[in-house]
Scaffold this motif. Structure first.
Motif, short mmCIF file in Angstrom:
data_model
loop_
_atom_site.label_atom_id
_atom_site.label_comp_id
_atom_site.label_asym_id
_atom_site.label_seq_id
_atom_site.Cartn_x
_atom_site.Cartn_y
_atom_site.Cartn_z
N SER A 421 5.86 45.77 -20.24
CA SER A 421 6.74 44.65 -19.89
C SER A 421 7.27 43.89 -21.09
CB SER A 421 6.01 43.68 -18.95
OG SER A 421 5.65 44.33 -17.76
N SER A 422 6.90 44.32 -22.30
CA SER A 422 7.33 43.64 -23.52
C SER A 422 8.39 44.47 -24.24
CB SER A 422 6.14 43.41 -24.45
OG SER A 422 6.56 42.86 -25.69
N VAL A 423 9.45 43.83 -24.70
CA VAL A 423 10.58 44.55 -25.29
C VAL A 423 10.32 45.00 -26.72
CG1 VAL A 423 11.77 42.54 -26.25
CG2 VAL A 423 13.10 44.51 -25.45
N SER A 424 9.37 44.39 -27.42
CA SER A 424 9.18 44.66 -28.86
C SER A 424 8.88 46.12 -29.14
CB SER A 424 8.03 43.79 -29.40
OG SER A 424 8.34 42.43 -29.29
N GLY A 425 7.91 46.70 -28.41
CA GLY A 425 7.56 48.09 -28.65
C GLY A 425 8.69 49.04 -28.37
N TYR A 426 9.51 48.72 -27.39
CA TYR A 426 10.67 49.56 -27.08
C TYR A 426 11.64 49.60 -28.27
CZ TYR A 426 9.26 49.50 -22.13
OH TYR A 426 8.58 49.66 -20.95
N ASN A 427 11.87 48.45 -28.90
CA ASN A 427 12.77 48.39 -30.05
C ASN A 427 12.22 49.18 -31.23
OD1 ASN A 427 14.64 46.84 -28.69
ND2 ASN A 427 13.91 44.89 -29.51
N TRP A 428 10.90 49.09 -31.46
CA TRP A 428 10.31 49.87 -32.54
C TRP A 428 10.54 51.36 -32.32
CZ3 TRP A 428 4.97 46.94 -32.36
CH2 TRP A 428 5.17 45.64 -32.83
N GLY A 429 10.43 51.78 -31.07
CA GLY A 429 10.68 53.18 -30.75
C GLY A 429 12.10 53.60 -31.08
N LEU A 430 13.06 52.71 -30.83
CA LEU A 430 14.46 53.03 -31.15
C LEU A 430 14.65 53.26 -32.65
CD1 LEU A 430 16.43 50.52 -28.88
CD2 LEU A 430 16.00 52.96 -28.47
N TYR A 431 14.01 52.45 -33.48
CA TYR A 431 14.16 52.61 -34.92
C TYR A 431 13.61 53.95 -35.40
CZ TYR A 431 14.89 47.55 -34.49
OH TYR A 431 15.33 46.31 -34.11
N VAL A 432 12.51 54.39 -34.81
CA VAL A 432 11.95 55.70 -35.15
C VAL A 432 12.94 56.81 -34.79
CG1 VAL A 432 10.13 57.36 -34.58
CG2 VAL A 432 9.54 54.97 -35.00
N MET A 433 13.58 56.69 -33.63
CA MET A 433 14.53 57.72 -33.21
C MET A 433 15.78 57.72 -34.09
SD MET A 433 14.18 57.87 -29.04
CE MET A 433 14.07 56.12 -28.66
#
Length: 473
Positions: A421-433
């Motif tokens: 439910s937290s957006v932070s981890g999702y954004n970190w994943g985008l940077y890796v991709m």
């Protein structure tokens, strides 16, 4: 040292050494068999793709039923996706020994039966009472599906004039975005009608469409029709994909084709780039439904539908980049597509601003999410030695689906960022991709040679044309 018994020039791709053609029409007509094969192989590939992608569409329901964490969700998604690579490489030479062109349907049918059966079994509640039984069944299904894809793509490359190979592979590969888009809508309808707790119905119902499709393809692909296709191709002034004769319908490369493919930079490096591409594609397939359901607070049925929006332009991108690669070149086109994809993935961090943003950014990114794969399949096919195109594509596909391990990283990042439910981890994943896309651009730029296209002479890579099984002035 190159093997002196193996021609440096692939006879399955256009080269400067191709014999002059007799009569060329002003606008050569594509033979009817090629168009029919494209239709059937699109349907075959679309159903292969659907048997894989529906798992991601129902993943939120699985997360809820088994109360699993982001990390565990990432592990199972990674295992299931990476399983696509299990059979393709060891079976690649077997595929090539089983016949070419129309005759590939025989061993393709064995693979299709495998992914059909394991899909249906996943829909039977008695076999999926535990999370790991689902993982085992879906992994077995994907092992057959990944190997089947290698044959299906090779069949398409061998059923269309060489000059239009990129276009054909691009259209065929829209079976993944557009075919799975249809499946996402059907999945949403099943979940809405029967409830998300009955997600198993999706695996029971959707794969049934394979039955009439395969009956039609089996009756269509025949030796006589393929022989007429080759005749029509030559008469149109185009290059037939197999330089077969009446006595040589089953091409076989000299012994050691797999080893030579693994030493060819034009096969290995595009395969690594495709690995990074599928890491992004699988990552987005894992990322979007969870983001929409748990951050956006949409229903699971809505999440299944909204998470496939990028597939609308995904198909357009495949046709666009595949066609462009026929004249611009496979290498240059794939570099452009990976750069586009990096920008689109970076912009997804703004998808939480509202539904309109979610749709628009997905549509932009979708122009490259799928488009890189038919270009790279063309890249590898153009660089394969005679009689070993299936082996080369199996190398590419094996490497590709190892990229399916990306949800392992994304699951950890989502968990570390505060959970589903937290957006932070999702954004970190985008940077890796995004980083994966940039790495693919660097590898392609430095370590491959352009096999086709009007600008191939401008290539300044650090590897030679000879090492890449190419020869041109």
């Amino acid at each position: 040292m190159p093997n002196p018994n193996v021609p440096l020039v692939s006879t399955e791709a256009p080269t400067m050494n191709t014999p002059p053609r007799t009569t060329r029409r002003k606008r050569a007509r594509t033979p009817g068999y090629a168009i029919g094969a494209l239709i059937f192989l699109w349907l075959v590939y679309a159903m292969n793709a659907n048997t894989r992608q529906i798992f991601f569409f129902v993943l939120p329901s699985i997360v809820k039923e088994f109360s699993i964490s982001p990390g565990t969700a990432g592990v199972i998604a990674a295992i299931i996706t990476a399983s696509c690579s299990l059979l393709a490489l060891p079976l690649g030479p077997w595929f090539d020994r089983g016949g070419h062109g129309w005759a590939r349907k025989y061993r393709n049918g064995v693979m299709a039966a495998g992914y059909f059966i394991f899909s249906i079994v996943t829909g039977i509640g008695a076999f999926t009472q535990s999370l790991w039984s689902i993982v085992v069944l879906q992994s077995a299904k994907n092992a057959f599906g990944g190997a089947g894809e290698a044959i299906e793509v090779t069949s398409m490359a061998e059923s269309y004039p060489v000059e239009r190979r990129g276009l054909a592979l691009g259209i065929q590969h829209t079976g993944y975005p557009w075919g799975t888009l249809i499946a996402s809508i059907v999945t949403a309808g099943i979940l809405a009608a029967f409830g998300p707790e009955n997600w198993r119905y999706v695996f029971l119902l959707i794969p049934l469409a394979m039955i009439p499709i395969w009956i039609g393809y089996w009756l269509f692909a025949t030796k006589n029709r393929y022989a007429k296709f080759e005749k029509d191709t030559v008469e149109a002034g185009l290059t037939k994909p197999l330089h077969s004769t009446e006595d040589d319908q089953h091409h076989r490369a000299p012994a050691g084709a797999l080893g030579r493919a693994l030493r060819n930079p034009n096969i290995v490096v595009p395969s690594l780039a495709s690995l990074l591409g599928i890491a992004v594609y699988t990552g987005i397939s894992f990322w979007l439904p969870q983001y929409i359901a748990f951050v956006g607070n949409y229903s699971f049925a809505e999440a299944a539908a909204y998470s496939a929006i990028f597939t609308i332009t995904g198909g357009i991108g495949q046709i666009l980049w595949g066609t462009v690669s026929d004249w611009l070149g496979r290498k240059f086109t794939s570099i452009i597509a990976f750069t586009w994809l990096a920008v689109g993935i970076f912009l997804l961090q703004y998808a939480g601003l509202g539904l309109v943003w979610l749709i628009v950014i997905q549509l932009f990114a979708g122009m490259a999410t799928n488009g890189i794969f038919p270009v790279i399949y063309g890249f590898v096919s153009d660089s394969a030695e005679k009689g070993a195109m299936g082996t080369a594509n199996s190398v590419m596909l094996t490497a590709t689906y190892l990229g399916g391990l990306s949800p392992l990283i994304l699951g950890v990042l989502i968990g570390a960022g505060g959970g589903f439910s937290s957006v932070s981890g999702y954004n970190w994943g985008l940077y890796v991709m995004v980083g994966a896309c940039i790495l693919a651009v660097v590898l392609l730029t430095l370590f491959t040679r352009e096999p086709v296209g009007k600008f191939r002479h401008l290539d300044r890579a650090v590897v030679s044309k000879q090492r890449c099984n190419l020869e041109y002035a």
